[in-house]
Design a protein around this motif. Structure first.
Motif, short mmCIF file in Angstrom:
data_model
loop_
_atom_site.label_atom_id
_atom_site.label_comp_id
_atom_site.label_asym_id
_atom_site.label_seq_id
_atom_site.Cartn_x
_atom_site.Cartn_y
_atom_site.Cartn_z
N TYR A 29 7.86 -6.06 -5.14
CA TYR A 29 8.43 -5.29 -4.16
C TYR A 29 9.83 -4.68 -4.22
O TYR A 29 10.18 -3.86 -3.68
CB TYR A 29 8.34 -6.19 -2.96
N ASN A 30 10.75 -5.46 -5.11
CA ASN A 30 12.00 -5.05 -5.08
C ASN A 30 12.10 -3.53 -5.90
O ASN A 30 12.71 -2.67 -5.81
CB ASN A 30 12.99 -6.05 -5.82
N GLY A 31 11.25 -3.71 -6.89
CA GLY A 31 10.76 -2.72 -7.90
C GLY A 31 10.44 -1.37 -6.92
O GLY A 31 10.62 -0.04 -7.16
N ALA A 32 9.59 -1.57 -6.06
CA ALA A 32 9.07 -0.67 -5.13
C ALA A 32 10.11 0.01 -4.38
O ALA A 32 10.38 1.24 -4.22
CB ALA A 32 7.74 -1.03 -4.26
N ALA A 33 10.96 -0.77 -3.90
CA ALA A 33 12.19 -0.23 -3.09
C ALA A 33 13.02 0.78 -3.72
O ALA A 33 13.38 1.70 -3.19
CB ALA A 33 12.83 -1.35 -2.44
N GLU A 34 13.15 0.40 -5.04
CA GLU A 34 13.91 1.23 -5.81
C GLU A 34 13.11 2.53 -6.23
O GLU A 34 13.83 3.61 -6.13
CB GLU A 34 14.25 0.39 -7.13
N ALA A 35 11.99 2.40 -6.44
CA ALA A 35 11.16 3.44 -6.85
C ALA A 35 11.15 4.46 -5.75
O ALA A 35 11.02 5.76 -5.95
CB ALA A 35 9.85 3.19 -7.43
N ILE A 36 10.76 4.06 -4.65
CA ILE A 36 10.69 5.10 -3.72
C ILE A 36 11.90 5.53 -2.86
O ILE A 36 11.84 6.59 -2.09
CB ILE A 36 9.77 4.41 -2.21
N SER A 37 13.27 5.12 -3.26
CA SER A 37 14.64 5.40 -2.61
C SER A 37 14.68 6.98 -2.65
O SER A 37 15.21 7.64 -1.81
CB SER A 37 15.45 4.69 -3.21
N VAL A 38 14.22 7.57 -3.83
CA VAL A 38 14.41 9.08 -3.95
C VAL A 38 13.38 9.93 -2.92
O VAL A 38 13.62 11.17 -2.64
CB VAL A 38 14.20 9.55 -5.49
N TYR A 39 12.24 9.14 -2.41
CA TYR A 39 11.66 9.94 -1.53
C TYR A 39 11.80 9.77 0.03
O TYR A 39 11.06 10.55 0.84
CB TYR A 39 10.00 9.42 -1.70
N LEU A 40 12.59 9.01 0.31
CA LEU A 40 12.83 8.66 1.72
C LEU A 40 13.71 9.65 2.29
O LEU A 40 14.73 10.32 1.80
CB LEU A 40 13.89 7.59 1.88
N GLN A 41 13.25 10.04 3.38
CA GLN A 41 13.72 11.35 4.44
C GLN A 41 14.74 10.82 5.33
O GLN A 41 15.29 11.65 6.10
CB GLN A 41 12.49 11.81 5.04
N HIS A 42 14.41 9.70 5.85
CA HIS A 42 15.20 8.99 7.24
C HIS A 42 15.61 7.55 6.78
O HIS A 42 14.74 6.62 6.15
CB HIS A 42 15.02 9.27 8.28
N GLY A 43 16.33 6.94 7.55
CA GLY A 43 16.49 5.55 7.84
C GLY A 43 17.24 4.94 6.61
O GLY A 43 17.66 5.50 5.77
N PRO A 44 17.58 3.48 6.64
CA PRO A 44 18.23 2.91 5.72
C PRO A 44 17.40 2.78 4.37
O PRO A 44 16.50 2.99 4.25
CB PRO A 44 18.53 1.54 6.36
N GLN A 45 18.46 2.54 3.28
CA GLN A 45 17.75 2.36 1.92
C GLN A 45 16.81 1.13 2.22
O GLN A 45 17.22 -0.02 3.15
CB GLN A 45 19.00 1.66 1.17
N LYS A 46 15.64 0.96 1.71
CA LYS A 46 14.62 -0.03 1.99
C LYS A 46 14.98 -1.27 0.87
O LYS A 46 15.55 -0.92 -0.22
CB LYS A 46 13.47 0.33 1.61
N THR A 47 14.41 -2.48 1.23
CA THR A 47 14.61 -3.60 0.45
C THR A 47 13.12 -4.04 0.18
O THR A 47 12.09 -3.60 0.33
CB THR A 47 15.28 -4.71 1.28
N GLY A 48 13.27 -4.83 -0.93
CA GLY A 48 11.79 -5.56 -1.51
C GLY A 48 11.36 -6.09 -0.21
O GLY A 48 10.09 -6.01 -0.17
N ALA A 49 11.95 -6.82 0.72
CA ALA A 49 11.24 -7.53 1.84
C ALA A 49 10.69 -6.40 2.84
O ALA A 49 9.68 -6.60 3.44
CB ALA A 49 12.46 -8.41 2.64
N MET A 50 11.40 -5.37 3.04
CA MET A 50 10.75 -4.34 3.90
C MET A 50 9.44 -3.81 3.28
O MET A 50 8.56 -3.38 4.06
CB MET A 50 12.01 -2.99 4.09
N CYS A 51 9.59 -3.51 1.91
CA CYS A 51 8.33 -2.89 1.20
C CYS A 51 7.25 -4.01 1.45
O CYS A 51 5.90 -3.48 1.63
CB CYS A 51 8.62 -2.88 -0.12
#
Length: 103
Positions: A29-51
Motif C-alpha cells: 500500500y505504501n508503494g501504491a501511494a508513491e506510484a499513484i502520486s503522479v496521477y493525483l489531480q486534487h487533495g493531499p498526498q496519499k499514504t499507504g493507509a489511505m490506499c
C-alpha cells in the motif's frame, strides 16, 4: 477517477505480494501511494493507509454489487455496464453504497 484507476492497476500488478493472511502487506500500500502520486489531480498526498482504506471500500462495494439479483459481474469485464438502464442501476447503487472517502 484517475487516482483510483491507477491504485487498482498497481494493486492488480502487485497481487503476488499477498501475505499469509490473504491480504496485501502495508509495504504494498505504501508503494501504491508513491506510484499513484503522479496521477493525483486534487487533495493531499496519499499514504499507504489511505490506499488501504480506498481498496477496502472499493472491494466491498464490488462484492455487495455482485450479490444483487439481476446484475452482471465477472472478473474479466467487471460490471460490463452497457445501455441506459444498466447505467442507471449502477449509478443509483454507487450513489447509495459507496463510501465516499476522499482519500
Amino acid at each position: 477517477d484517475t487516482g483510483t484507476d491507477q491504485l487498482l492497476i498497481y494493486l492488480f500488478n502487485n497481487q503476488d505480494k499477498i501475505g499469509d493472511t490473504s491480504n496485501l502487506k502495508d509495504v504494498t500500500y505504501n508503494g501504491a501511494a508513491e506510484a499513484i502520486s503522479v496521477y493525483l489531480q486534487h487533495g493531499p498526498q496519499k499514504t499507504g493507509a489511505m490506499c488501504k482504506t480506498k481498496w477496502g471500500s472499493t472491494y466491498n462495494t464490488i462484492q455487495k454489487y455482485r450479490q444483487l439479483s439481476g446484475v452482471h459481474w465477472d472478473n474479466v469485464t467487471g460490471a460490463n455496464i452497457q445501455g441506459e438502464a444498466a447505467t442507471s442501476v449502477w449509478n443509483e447503487y454507487i450513489s447509495k453504497k459507496v463510501c465516499h472517502i476522499l482519500y
